[in-house]
Design an enzyme around this catalytic site. Structure first.
Site, PDB file in Angstrom:
ATOM      1  N   GLY A 133      -4.212 -26.890 -31.679  1.00 12.30           N
ATOM      2  CA  GLY A 133      -6.061 -26.560 -30.605  1.00 12.30           C
ATOM      3  C   GLY A 133      -6.368 -28.520 -30.472  1.00 12.30           C
ATOM      4  O   GLY A 133      -6.564 -28.664 -30.585  1.00 12.30           O
ATOM      5  N   GLY A 187      -9.076 -28.214 -28.039  1.00 14.23           N
ATOM      6  CA  GLY A 187     -10.692 -28.130 -28.371  1.00 14.23           C
ATOM      7  C   GLY A 187     -11.309 -29.031 -28.682  1.00 14.23           C
ATOM      8  O   GLY A 187     -10.826 -30.137 -28.796  1.00 14.23           O
ATOM      9  N   PHE A 188     -12.409 -28.274 -28.875  1.00 15.84           N
ATOM     10  CA  PHE A 188     -13.671 -29.635 -29.243  1.00 15.84           C
ATOM     11  C   PHE A 188     -13.399 -30.788 -30.404  1.00 15.84           C
ATOM     12  O   PHE A 188     -13.461 -32.124 -31.263  1.00 15.84           O
ATOM     13  CB  PHE A 188     -14.719 -29.755 -30.396  1.00 15.84           C
ATOM     14  CG  PHE A 188     -15.731 -29.654 -28.961  1.00 15.84           C
ATOM     15  CD1 PHE A 188     -16.068 -30.663 -28.052  1.00 15.84           C
ATOM     16  CD2 PHE A 188     -16.149 -28.733 -27.989  1.00 15.84           C
ATOM     17  CE1 PHE A 188     -16.797 -30.503 -26.625  1.00 15.84           C
ATOM     18  CE2 PHE A 188     -17.213 -28.167 -27.058  1.00 15.84           C
ATOM     19  CZ  PHE A 188     -17.170 -29.084 -26.450  1.00 15.84           C
ATOM     20  N   VAL A 196       0.970 -21.683 -31.657  1.00 16.99           N
ATOM     21  CA  VAL A 196       1.760 -21.643 -33.166  1.00 16.99           C
ATOM     22  C   VAL A 196       1.306 -19.902 -33.554  1.00 16.99           C
ATOM     23  O   VAL A 196       0.104 -19.789 -33.899  1.00 16.99           O
ATOM     24  CB  VAL A 196       1.045 -22.781 -34.208  1.00 16.99           C
ATOM     25  CG1 VAL A 196       1.510 -22.718 -35.183  1.00 16.99           C
ATOM     26  CG2 VAL A 196       0.988 -24.068 -32.834  1.00 16.99           C
ATOM     27  N   GLU A 232     -27.965 -17.653 -22.850  1.00 22.19           N
ATOM     28  CA  GLU A 232     -27.620 -18.517 -21.947  1.00 22.19           C
ATOM     29  C   GLU A 232     -27.780 -17.280 -20.591  1.00 22.19           C
ATOM     30  O   GLU A 232     -27.535 -17.317 -19.330  1.00 22.19           O
ATOM     31  CB  GLU A 232     -26.676 -19.020 -21.740  1.00 22.19           C
ATOM     32  CG  GLU A 232     -27.048 -20.724 -22.477  1.00 22.19           C
ATOM     33  CD  GLU A 232     -25.481 -21.383 -23.478  1.00 22.19           C
ATOM     34  OE1 GLU A 232     -26.046 -22.486 -23.720  1.00 22.19           O
ATOM     35  OE2 GLU A 232     -24.930 -21.251 -23.057  1.00 22.19           O
ATOM     36  N   ASP A 269     -14.373 -24.526 -36.014  1.00 22.59           N
ATOM     37  CA  ASP A 269     -14.779 -23.502 -36.432  1.00 22.59           C
ATOM     38  C   ASP A 269     -14.225 -22.601 -37.220  1.00 22.59           C
ATOM     39  O   ASP A 269     -14.890 -20.929 -37.406  1.00 22.59           O
ATOM     40  CB  ASP A 269     -15.453 -22.486 -34.715  1.00 22.59           C
ATOM     41  CG  ASP A 269     -16.198 -22.768 -34.200  1.00 22.59           C
ATOM     42  OD1 ASP A 269     -17.445 -24.028 -34.454  1.00 22.59           O
ATOM     43  OD2 ASP A 269     -16.600 -22.191 -32.870  1.00 22.59           O
ATOM     44  N   ALA A 296     -20.334 -27.210 -31.296  1.00 20.45           N
ATOM     45  CA  ALA A 296     -19.371 -28.261 -31.413  1.00 20.45           C
ATOM     46  C   ALA A 296     -19.755 -30.049 -31.895  1.00 20.45           C
ATOM     47  O   ALA A 296     -18.397 -30.565 -32.117  1.00 20.45           O
ATOM     48  CB  ALA A 296     -19.496 -29.281 -29.611  1.00 20.45           C
TER      49      ALA A 296
END
Ligand SMILES: Cc1cc2nc3c(=O)[nH]c(=O)nc-3n(C[C@H](O)[C@H](O)[C@H](O)COP(=O)(O)OP(=O)(O)OC[C@H]3O[C@@H](n4cnc5c(N)ncnc54)[C@H](O)[C@@H]3O)c2cc1C
Length: 441
Positions: A11, A13-14, A79, A171, A315, A331
């Site tokens: 991953g 991501g963050f 994966v 948003e 997460d 995040a």
């Protein structure tokens, strides 16, 4: 000779990105694997979905980030399995890679609470591909409304339903209201603003419910002022190509006027889902008990119970301190998890005791629209222009890459001044004959 430890990070991501950024200075070999070829700045995804920003403004190829780090090897792939006994991961193409340490940061996907058939009509927002799909659905609705002479059918195209009153739903609903009222009004001659309806459906009694009540009420008021109808206490019970069925139990308006329970059907051609999350199915292959939402409850050092060399962060992890405080799925939580996993690996390499993770709450912010946001930092709560300015600066600061920061800042500045700009291209969808609208009770 001492062989370098092989660290696999799943991953980009963050969480995963942070691990690699921090660990690449250590004498280890790192393989970073992601299904996509990029790191995505999810907090601005709604701006791609609402045609305010282009995809390349908020994503950077992982290879470009680590091009100077000889001990970082980037692989694009999914994966599909973790063999905890042999300490290997398996990719979708049948390849396998061994590891000394494995850091899993695969994030979450949206969840339809067992109603997966709704996804076709109500896409969620997690990836660039999701954002482009939603962007084209929104733009197509305007195109269809523009050429539709029948007002009833035009209303169907001019009704937008956003499910979920969390930050993403707020948003998205706020931005659709803003671009409809300002940008689209100028672009489309026949789009009738009197017919336009943007509805935010929330199952609980208030939106943005992780914020203080006064801030969530302020956000609801702001949305209403911008033309969004906020339906509280409203659970979606069905989604199909005609629209959304909603069960309202109690007061939907939030002004204490009704305690009845009723079902309503909202006719709409555009539904956007921002209501639930489920962790990556990859965690199931670890063969340890998971939480109801698929997340894995990690040990104090963020490792998987019984597998000290495997970590789950971001997460996908449920981390609870002895005092009951949890890391939120945002995040900063993923970034702090990433920092901690590196701290633990370094402690192992130095032969020291592993530290326990403690989440540091820096506060949270959510934007509602142009010059409107809410912020909660410790006991300090504020809203309006100042909160929005702070939100904008923080998001620019955390974007990866100088080019992206500069471009996003320029886009926002231009939009702030002119209400124009953005990326309103339809490239994937085509006009098709419309199915006749059916009457629903
Ligand atoms: C629309 C939206 C708005 C948000 N707004 C905010 C905000 O304003 N502020 C905030 O703090 N947080 C916000 N968040 C939450 C924040 O983005 C997440 O908390 C954060 O991204 C979690 O990081 P992560 O590393 O755990 O997972 P992610 O960032 O989701 O990264 C997971 C990565 O793993 C990859 N992956 C998944 N499975 C596999 C696999 N099997 N094999 C290979 N790769 C895999 C994915 O492709 C992805 O790149 C928002 C999220 C969304 C979706």
């Amino acid at each position: 000779m001492n062989k370098r430890k092989q660290v696999i990070v799943v991953g980009a991501g963050f969480g995963g990105l942070r691990v690699v950024q921090k660990l690449c200075k250590q004498p280890v070999e790192i393989t970073l694997i992601d299904k996509t070829n990029h790191h995505l700045f999810q907090p601005l995804l709604y701006q791609v979905a609402t045609a305010a920003l282009a995809p390349s403004d908020i994503a950077v190829p992982a290879r470009a980030i680590f091009k100077r780090n000889k001990n970082v090897h980037v692989r694009m792939g999914e994966v599909v399995d973790v063999d905890t006994d042999k300490k290997k991961i398996h990719l979708e193409n049948g390849q396998s890679l061994p590891f000394d340490y494995l850091i899993l940061a695969p994030g979450t996907r949206h969840s339809y609470f067992g109603n997966d058939s709704w996804e076709k009509f109500a896409p969620g927002l997690k990836t660039l591909s999701d954002a482009l799909d939603i962007r084209e659905r929104i733009l197509m609705s305007f195109e269809k409304a523009e050429r539709e002479p029948d007002p009833e059918k035009r209303k169907h195209h001019e009704t937008f339903v956003v499910v979920g009153g969390g930050p993403t739903g707020v948003e998205v609903a706020g931005t659709i209201a803003e671009i409809s009222a300002r940008t689209m009004r100028k672009d489309y001659e026949h789009v009738d603003l009197d017919l336009l309806e943007i509805i935010l459906v929330e199952g609980q009694s208030r939106i943005l419910n992780t914020y203080h009540e006064s801030l969530s009420e302020k956000a609801a008021r702001d949305l209403e002022q911008m033309g969004v109808k906020v339906m509280r206490n409203s659970m979606v019970t069905d989604v199909n190509e005609e629209g959304v069925r909603v069960k309202v139990t109690g007061d939907a308006s939030g002004n204490g006027q009704s305690s009845d329970s009723k079902e309503v059907f909202i006719k709409t051609g555009t539904v956007i889902w921002g209501a639930g999350n489920a962790a990556s199915p990859l965690l199931e292959t670890l063969k340890v008990p998971l939480e109801k939402d698929g997340r894995l409850r990690v040990d104090a050092d963020l490792s998987v119970p019984g597998h000290p060399d495997i970590f789950v962060i971001g997460d996908a992890a449920r981390q609870v301190n002895p005092n009951g405080r949890e890391t939120p799925a945002i995040a900063p939580g993923a970034i702090q998890h990433g920092d901690h996993a590196v701290r633990v690996i370094r402690a192992d390499m130095a032969g020291k005791e592993r530290p326990a993770f403690e989440y540091f709450d820096k506060g949270s912010m959510a934007t509602i629209g142009r010059a409107r946001a809410i912020a909660q930092i410790r006991n300090w709560r504020f809203s309006g222009f100042f909160a929005w300015l702070l939100w904008s600066l923080v998001h620019i600061f955390f974007l990866i890459g100088f080019r992206n920061r500069f471009r996003v800042m320029a886009e926002w500045f231009w939009f702030y001044l002119t209400f124009r700009g953005g990326s309103r291209l339809i490239t994937r969808k085509r006009m098709k004959p419309e199915p006749a609208l059916q009457d629903q009770e």
